[in-house]
Design a protein around this motif. Sequence first.
Motif, short mmCIF file in Angstrom:
data_model
loop_
_atom_site.label_atom_id
_atom_site.label_comp_id
_atom_site.label_asym_id
_atom_site.label_seq_id
_atom_site.Cartn_x
_atom_site.Cartn_y
_atom_site.Cartn_z
N LEU A 213 0.83 -1.21 0.00
CA LEU A 213 0.00 0.00 0.00
C LEU A 213 0.87 1.25 0.00
CD1 LEU A 213 -2.73 -1.11 2.55
CD2 LEU A 213 -3.14 -0.49 0.16
N SER A 214 1.91 1.24 0.81
CA SER A 214 2.81 2.40 0.87
C SER A 214 3.43 2.70 -0.49
CB SER A 214 3.89 2.16 1.93
OG SER A 214 4.85 3.19 1.91
N ARG A 215 3.88 1.65 -1.16
CA ARG A 215 4.48 1.85 -2.49
C ARG A 215 3.45 2.40 -3.48
NH1 ARG A 215 6.98 -3.11 -1.23
NH2 ARG A 215 5.34 -4.25 -2.35
N ASP A 216 2.25 1.83 -3.46
CA ASP A 216 1.22 2.24 -4.43
C ASP A 216 0.72 3.65 -4.19
OD1 ASP A 216 1.48 -0.28 -5.49
OD2 ASP A 216 -0.36 -1.08 -4.58
N GLN A 217 0.59 4.05 -2.92
CA GLN A 217 -0.01 5.34 -2.58
C GLN A 217 1.00 6.42 -2.24
OE1 GLN A 217 -2.52 4.27 0.73
NE2 GLN A 217 -4.10 3.34 -0.55
N GLY A 218 2.28 6.03 -2.08
CA GLY A 218 3.28 6.99 -1.64
C GLY A 218 3.08 7.41 -0.20
N ALA A 219 2.44 6.55 0.59
CA ALA A 219 2.10 6.89 1.97
C ALA A 219 3.24 6.56 2.92
CB ALA A 219 0.84 6.14 2.40
N VAL A 220 3.32 7.32 3.99
CA VAL A 220 4.30 7.08 5.05
C VAL A 220 3.89 5.85 5.85
CG1 VAL A 220 5.16 7.99 7.25
CG2 VAL A 220 5.04 9.48 5.23
N ILE A 221 4.88 5.03 6.24
CA ILE A 221 4.69 3.97 7.22
C ILE A 221 5.35 4.41 8.52
CG2 ILE A 221 5.07 1.56 7.82
CD1 ILE A 221 5.43 0.93 4.88
N HIS A 222 4.64 4.23 9.61
CA HIS A 222 5.08 4.70 10.92
C HIS A 222 5.00 3.54 11.90
CE1 HIS A 222 3.96 7.48 14.59
NE2 HIS A 222 5.22 7.06 14.66
N THR A 223 6.13 3.09 12.43
CA THR A 223 6.13 1.97 13.34
C THR A 223 7.26 2.08 14.35
OG1 THR A 223 6.00 -0.46 13.45
CG2 THR A 223 7.58 0.46 11.90
N HIS A 224 7.26 1.21 15.34
CA HIS A 224 8.32 1.16 16.35
C HIS A 224 9.32 0.07 15.98
CE1 HIS A 224 4.63 2.50 18.50
NE2 HIS A 224 5.44 3.22 19.26
N ALA A 225 10.57 0.27 16.36
CA ALA A 225 11.57 -0.77 16.11
C ALA A 225 12.74 -0.66 17.09
CB ALA A 225 12.10 -0.69 14.68
N SER A 226 13.11 -1.81 17.65
CA SER A 226 14.32 -1.92 18.47
C SER A 226 14.38 -0.90 19.59
CB SER A 226 15.57 -1.82 17.58
OG SER A 226 15.55 -2.82 16.59
N GLU A 227 13.25 -0.79 20.28
CA GLU A 227 13.16 0.15 21.41
C GLU A 227 13.72 -0.47 22.67
OE1 GLU A 227 9.64 2.61 23.83
OE2 GLU A 227 9.15 1.41 22.06
N ASN A 228 13.54 -1.78 22.82
CA ASN A 228 13.77 -2.45 24.09
C ASN A 228 14.40 -3.82 23.83
OD1 ASN A 228 12.40 -4.67 25.86
ND2 ASN A 228 12.35 -2.87 27.19
N ARG A 229 15.33 -4.23 24.68
CA ARG A 229 16.04 -5.49 24.44
C ARG A 229 15.11 -6.71 24.50
NH1 ARG A 229 21.49 -4.00 27.91
NH2 ARG A 229 22.82 -3.48 26.14
N SER A 230 14.14 -6.68 25.40
CA SER A 230 13.19 -7.80 25.48
C SER A 230 12.36 -7.88 24.21
CB SER A 230 12.28 -7.64 26.69
OG SER A 230 13.02 -7.67 27.89
N GLY A 249 13.39 -7.14 4.56
CA GLY A 249 13.03 -8.29 3.73
C GLY A 249 11.59 -8.27 3.27
N LEU A 250 10.73 -7.53 3.99
CA LEU A 250 9.32 -7.42 3.60
C LEU A 250 9.06 -6.22 2.69
CD1 LEU A 250 7.58 -8.15 7.04
CD2 LEU A 250 8.17 -9.75 5.21
N GLY A 251 10.11 -5.46 2.36
CA GLY A 251 9.94 -4.30 1.48
C GLY A 251 9.55 -3.03 2.20
N PHE A 252 9.78 -2.97 3.51
CA PHE A 252 9.39 -1.80 4.30
C PHE A 252 10.35 -0.62 4.13
CE2 PHE A 252 5.84 -3.46 6.27
CZ PHE A 252 5.40 -2.71 7.35
N THR A 253 11.64 -0.89 4.18
CA THR A 253 12.62 0.19 4.29
C THR A 253 12.64 1.05 3.02
OG1 THR A 253 14.25 -1.45 3.59
CG2 THR A 253 14.12 -0.96 5.94
N SER A 254 12.49 2.35 3.23
CA SER A 254 12.48 3.32 2.12
C SER A 254 12.37 4.71 2.73
CB SER A 254 11.28 3.07 1.19
OG SER A 254 10.10 3.67 1.70
#
Length: 470
Positions: A213-230, A249-254
């Motif tokens: 969807l992000s690729r098709d619409q040019g929309a921003v993806i907003h998520t959390h990553a590597s905040e906490n060791r657990s 690997g899922l095509g997220f990074t951009s």
Amino acid sequence: MARARETWILNGLLVTQDSARTVRPGCLRVVDGTITEILSRPPKKLPAGAQRFDAAGLAILPGLVQAHVHLCQTLFRNLADDLELLEWLRTRIWPLEASHTEETLYLSALAGIAECLSTGTTAVLDMGTVKHTEAVLQAVADTGIRASVGKCLMDHPETTPTFLRESSDRALSEAVELHKRWNGRDGGRIAVSYAPRFVVSCTEGLLKKVASLSRDQGAVIHTHASENRSEIELVRKLTGRDNVEYLHGLGFTSPRLVLAHCVWLTDAEKKLLLQTGTHVAHCPGSNLKLASGVAPVPEFLKMGINVALGCDGAPCNNSLDAFGEMRLAATVHKPGFGPKAVRAQEALDLATLGGAKALGWEKTIGSLEVGKRADFFAIDLLDPAVAAPVTTGLKPGAPAGPAKDPAALISSLVYAASGAQVRATWVDGRLVYRKAATAPWFLSTALKSPLMGRIHSAQAKVLQRASKLV
């Protein structure tokens, strides 16, 4: 033909944040929400019908941009303290979020927006909760703040509570419909992003569809990553990989991806961020309070990774005043990386230009330049709590003079000032907030004085409902 809406900001000291980081006395001419002229002196006579704001004694800055907030959590301030991330989510935040009604979520967003506008933040990237996201978008529309808002996506059958979990199809269909109805409203002031909460809460199928969807619409993806060791250990258990490697690997990074936190990245993950143009939202206040750690921001900046700032949410900061994040961003790294690790000017860059770039709005906001939208605020650096050096060119009630030491002025902003010194805020050229002697003045009727009583009542309702889920 309707008459153009024209505003003049007179006699202020302009901290432009342009490519040369120019600081100069001057005037801004704003027509229909766009900065059309930057002049050294005002014209002898202003056009008929033009509004004016005398900024004598004040500095004018581009609005602060927060690239990671949770307006849905404002009602939970001081209700989830002294916990680490996963326990904080499981025992407090998720039950509270699930207890929102449409009305309480709207009020939570109003309270957060009021705090943002009154402390110089003019644009936010917001992660809503699972239900009633339209209430957040309506609050954005009603108050005049610039925002990109995403419905929180949580569909994993093993790692999410039943009271917040949705099926992938239901979650995505609502997110797509919100994008269809709201994205680009009010001349682009309102945008809709996609907000899978984090890898732990989302199935691989959902994440792949979000990337598409992000690729098709040019929309921003907003998520959390590597905040906490657990959290990282749980991601490895679920996927066999680290956060950023898995998302890549899922095509997220951009350049459309904003990752909140990134406290514990491997060297390989850092290289992926750089190679793909992925943005980091640095939230030092939240990371410290939840005992998550300190992101290696000086290393990110040296590599060339774009970094923005965010206050995160009211229950993990517990403030939405971005000045606090600027000060932390400029100080928390010094013990590990040295006194010049993040200089004052760099911290201001993160809060303005870095945030604008992360949201894809670098051509629209982030600096005071002709052709950009008129998002800015006025701040009193002569307030005794700040006591800006006289070399800044500011004098009480007088037109600003040239700043003999711009670096001292930037230091005053980052190391001494707070949102308490903000005197007025504009978004799209409209005065949305002004600090008055008696009570704050907001353009929006939704933010008038009865708001606090309604907020207290809403908080009580949410707490009562949440007590049945814990």
